[in-house]
Design an enzyme around this catalytic site. Structure first.
Site, PDB file in Angstrom:
ATOM      1  N   ASP A   9       0.909  -1.167   0.061  1.00 43.95           N
ATOM      2  CA  ASP A   9      -0.019   0.025  -0.010  1.00 43.95           C
ATOM      3  C   ASP A   9       0.933   1.232   0.107  1.00 43.95           C
ATOM      4  O   ASP A   9       1.986   1.397   0.773  1.00 43.95           O
ATOM      5  CB  ASP A   9      -1.125  -0.057   1.389  1.00 43.95           C
ATOM      6  CG  ASP A   9      -1.874   0.982   1.247  1.00 43.95           C
ATOM      7  OD1 ASP A   9      -3.244   0.906   1.551  1.00 43.95           O
ATOM      8  OD2 ASP A   9      -1.518   2.131   0.991  1.00 43.95           O
ATOM      9  N   ASP A 107      -3.911   2.479  -5.232  1.00 43.73           N
ATOM     10  CA  ASP A 107      -2.440   2.506  -4.597  1.00 43.73           C
ATOM     11  C   ASP A 107      -2.157   1.162  -3.592  1.00 43.73           C
ATOM     12  O   ASP A 107      -1.592   1.042  -3.010  1.00 43.73           O
ATOM     13  CB  ASP A 107      -2.292   3.622  -3.765  1.00 43.73           C
ATOM     14  CG  ASP A 107      -2.843   3.477  -2.139  1.00 43.73           C
ATOM     15  OD1 ASP A 107      -3.823   2.715  -2.130  1.00 43.73           O
ATOM     16  OD2 ASP A 107      -2.133   4.030  -1.215  1.00 43.73           O
ATOM     17  N   GLU A 108      -2.956  -0.102  -3.772  1.00 43.32           N
ATOM     18  CA  GLU A 108      -2.805  -1.053  -2.991  1.00 43.32           C
ATOM     19  C   GLU A 108      -2.813  -2.439  -4.097  1.00 43.32           C
ATOM     20  O   GLU A 108      -3.756  -2.539  -4.933  1.00 43.32           O
ATOM     21  CB  GLU A 108      -3.647  -1.444  -1.765  1.00 43.32           C
ATOM     22  CG  GLU A 108      -5.067  -1.177  -2.012  1.00 43.32           C
ATOM     23  CD  GLU A 108      -5.815  -1.430  -0.694  1.00 43.32           C
ATOM     24  OE1 GLU A 108      -5.387  -2.188  -0.031  1.00 43.32           O
ATOM     25  OE2 GLU A 108      -6.683  -0.598  -0.607  1.00 43.32           O
TER      26      GLU A 108
HETATM   27  P1  TTP Z   1      -5.311   5.043   0.960  1.00 42.41           P
HETATM   28  O1  TTP Z   1      -4.139   4.108   0.938  1.00 42.41           O
HETATM   29  O2  TTP Z   1      -6.387   4.694   2.064  1.00 42.41           O
HETATM   30  O3  TTP Z   1      -4.559   6.238   1.821  1.00 42.41           O
HETATM   31  P2  TTP Z   1      -2.941   7.089   1.471  1.00 42.41           P
HETATM   32  O4  TTP Z   1      -2.400   6.280   0.296  1.00 42.41           O
HETATM   33  O5  TTP Z   1      -3.373   8.412   1.253  1.00 42.41           O
HETATM   34  O6  TTP Z   1      -2.221   6.917   2.793  1.00 42.41           O
HETATM   35  P3  TTP Z   1      -1.743   5.834   3.728  1.00 42.41           P
HETATM   36  O7  TTP Z   1      -0.288   5.975   3.764  1.00 42.41           O
HETATM   37  O8  TTP Z   1      -2.563   5.697   4.831  1.00 42.41           O
HETATM   38  O9  TTP Z   1      -1.953   4.697   2.698  1.00 42.41           O
HETATM   39  O10 TTP Z   1      -5.889   5.472  -0.090  1.00 42.41           O
HETATM   40  C1  TTP Z   1      -5.359   5.803  -1.449  1.00 42.41           C
HETATM   41  C2  TTP Z   1      -5.562   7.148  -1.990  1.00 42.41           C
HETATM   42  O11 TTP Z   1      -6.741   6.879  -2.356  1.00 42.41           O
HETATM   43  C3  TTP Z   1      -5.082   8.398  -1.065  1.00 42.41           C
HETATM   44  O12 TTP Z   1      -3.876   8.713  -1.626  1.00 42.41           O
HETATM   45  C4  TTP Z   1      -6.251   9.059  -1.828  1.00 42.41           C
HETATM   46  C5  TTP Z   1      -7.311   8.333  -2.436  1.00 42.41           C
HETATM   47  N1  TTP Z   1      -8.561   8.442  -1.262  1.00 42.41           N
HETATM   48  C6  TTP Z   1      -9.461   9.101  -1.519  1.00 42.41           C
HETATM   49  O13 TTP Z   1      -9.728   9.941  -2.403  1.00 42.41           O
HETATM   50  N2  TTP Z   1     -10.442   9.198  -0.542  1.00 42.41           N
HETATM   51  C7  TTP Z   1     -10.638   8.414   0.720  1.00 42.41           C
HETATM   52  O14 TTP Z   1     -11.511   8.526   1.588  1.00 42.41           O
HETATM   53  C8  TTP Z   1      -9.459   7.360   0.738  1.00 42.41           C
HETATM   54  C9  TTP Z   1      -9.567   6.743   2.000  1.00 42.41           C
HETATM   55  C10 TTP Z   1      -8.639   7.531  -0.119  1.00 42.41           C
HETATM   56 MG    MG Z   2      -2.065   4.256   0.571  1.00 41.11          MG
END
Ligand code: TTP
Ligand code: MG
Length: 358
Positions: A9, A107-108
């Protein structure tokens, strides 16, 4: 057979990309989402940098609240198309290392690396290699969890963010999960959490010790699954999406152009990328489509369908050039070019070479 699963992720994905593109934002609270309009903006935060999280900003929070928390933060709009392209590059890196690969969001992804590594030691080495390659090629960090199933890998990737690497061997699963709040189990939202809390259940360990029958009478089928997850049992396979209909890439020119060399170079780049995607995903294609958007935004598509499926790059490239010719004679400049292949056929599991098909 014992599996070894990685969950990868990206860290604060959208905002990390923005920082990479604009180094002057490094170390600052960066918030990607709706326009805050001086605190009056509507809409929400998509994501934010870890600096912004320290002030309490979170994904999904109203942008007006984020503005109240840190008015001096860098607020940026969501450039989804760009993030999607970065995502494609990252997924291409990850996919190489997996025996089975499943992208689950922008992103995962899960990687089943069983057979690619012989034990957790090797899996750890592989994870470090993946992190280093993403860092080197994309200048971004990610967090990786390694475990015997998807559930454990997913939770493990989250516990040491950002830039984490957490390994949970089968014999460590129970002590790893026990102290965590039930909310850490994917699928447990505020509703399930509240019902469990009413029963005095806060941790995964407490949930695991509950009578499974009781959970089933409370939640039905979900109760059964929930109990198994709490026990660290998760047999879900890492699955590639099989329903892909087409594969394509497109690009917008910095300046609209009618310069043949520029157009051909771009087409060659696009066909090369599409071709790489096809090979990696082990597809053959039959239909080739060129998309052209002109400076006035009128958009054309031109397609050709072949007699047989192929994966041949030369065929793709010459047909794409062919299809593009009529647009070079027009008066209007070209703004965007796209290449897409469809009529996809997955190459059989035991078929390792594309050569027979070209
Ligand atoms: P995530 O992997 O949940 O968040 P992240 O990568 O920003 O942070 P982390 O380090 O905790 O993993 O989500 C991936 C992307 O998806 C994030 O960069 C933006 C988008 N996203 C949204 O647009 N709205 C949301 O509510 C969430 C959770 C994510
Ligand atoms: Mg993320």
């Amino acid at each position: 057979m014992m599996r070894i699963i990685l969950h990868v992720d990206m860290d604060s994905f959208f905002s990390s990309i923005e920082v990479r593109e604009n180094p002057e934002y490094a170390g600052k609270p960066v918030i990607v989402g709706a326009d805050p309009k001086g605190g009056k903006g509507r809409g929400v935060v998509s994501t934010c940098s870890y600096e912004a999280r320290r002030h309490g900003v979170r994904s999904g929070m109203p942008i007006s609240k984020a503005y109240r928390l840190i008015p001096h933060a860098v607020f940026l709009p969501v450039n989804y198309e760009f993030y999607r392209r970065v995502s494609q590059n990252i997924m291409a890196i990850l996919q190489k290392y997996a025996y089975k690969f499943q992208q689950v969001s922008i992103d995962e992804a899960y990687l089943d690396v069983t057979g690619k590594v012989k034990d957790y030691k090797e899996a750890e080495k592989l994870a470090k290699k993946i992190k280093a390659e993403i860092k080197r090629k994309e200048k971004l960090t990610c967090s990786i969890g390694i475990g015997p199933n998807k559930l454990v890998a997913k939770i493990a990737s989250d516990v040491n963010k950002p830039n984490g690497l957490t390994i949970v061997k089968p014999e460590e699963v129970s002590q790893f999960l026990s102290p965590l709040p039930v909310r850490c189990i994917p699928g447990v939202g505020p509703k399930t959490e509240a019902i469990l809390k009413d029963k005095g259940i806060k941790t995964i360990g407490q949930l695991a010790e509950m009578d499974g029958q009781l959970l089933i009478s409370e939640f039905g089928r979900w109760g059964y699954e929930l109990h198994r997850l709490a026990l660290g049992i998760d047999e879900r396979e890492v699955r590639e999406r099989k329903d892909q209909k087409s594969i394509g890439r497109e690009t917008t020119f910095e300046h609209d152009t009618l310069e043949p060399s520029e157009i051909y170079n771009t087409l060659d780049e696009l066909t090369k990328k599409v071709s790489e995607d096809i090979q990696r995903k082990r597809y053959l294609y039959r239909t080739i489509t060129l998309k052209v958007r002109l400076e006035d935004f009128t958009t054309y598509t031109r397609s050709r369908t072949l007699e047989h499926h192929t994966s041949n790059l030369t065929t793709l490239s010459s047909i794409v050039r062919d299809l593009s010719r009529e647009f070079l004679d027009k008066e209007k400049k070209i703004r965007l070019l796209g290449v897409r292949v469809s009529g996809l056929l997955k190459i059989g599991e035991n078929q390792t070479s594309l050569a027979d098909f070209s």
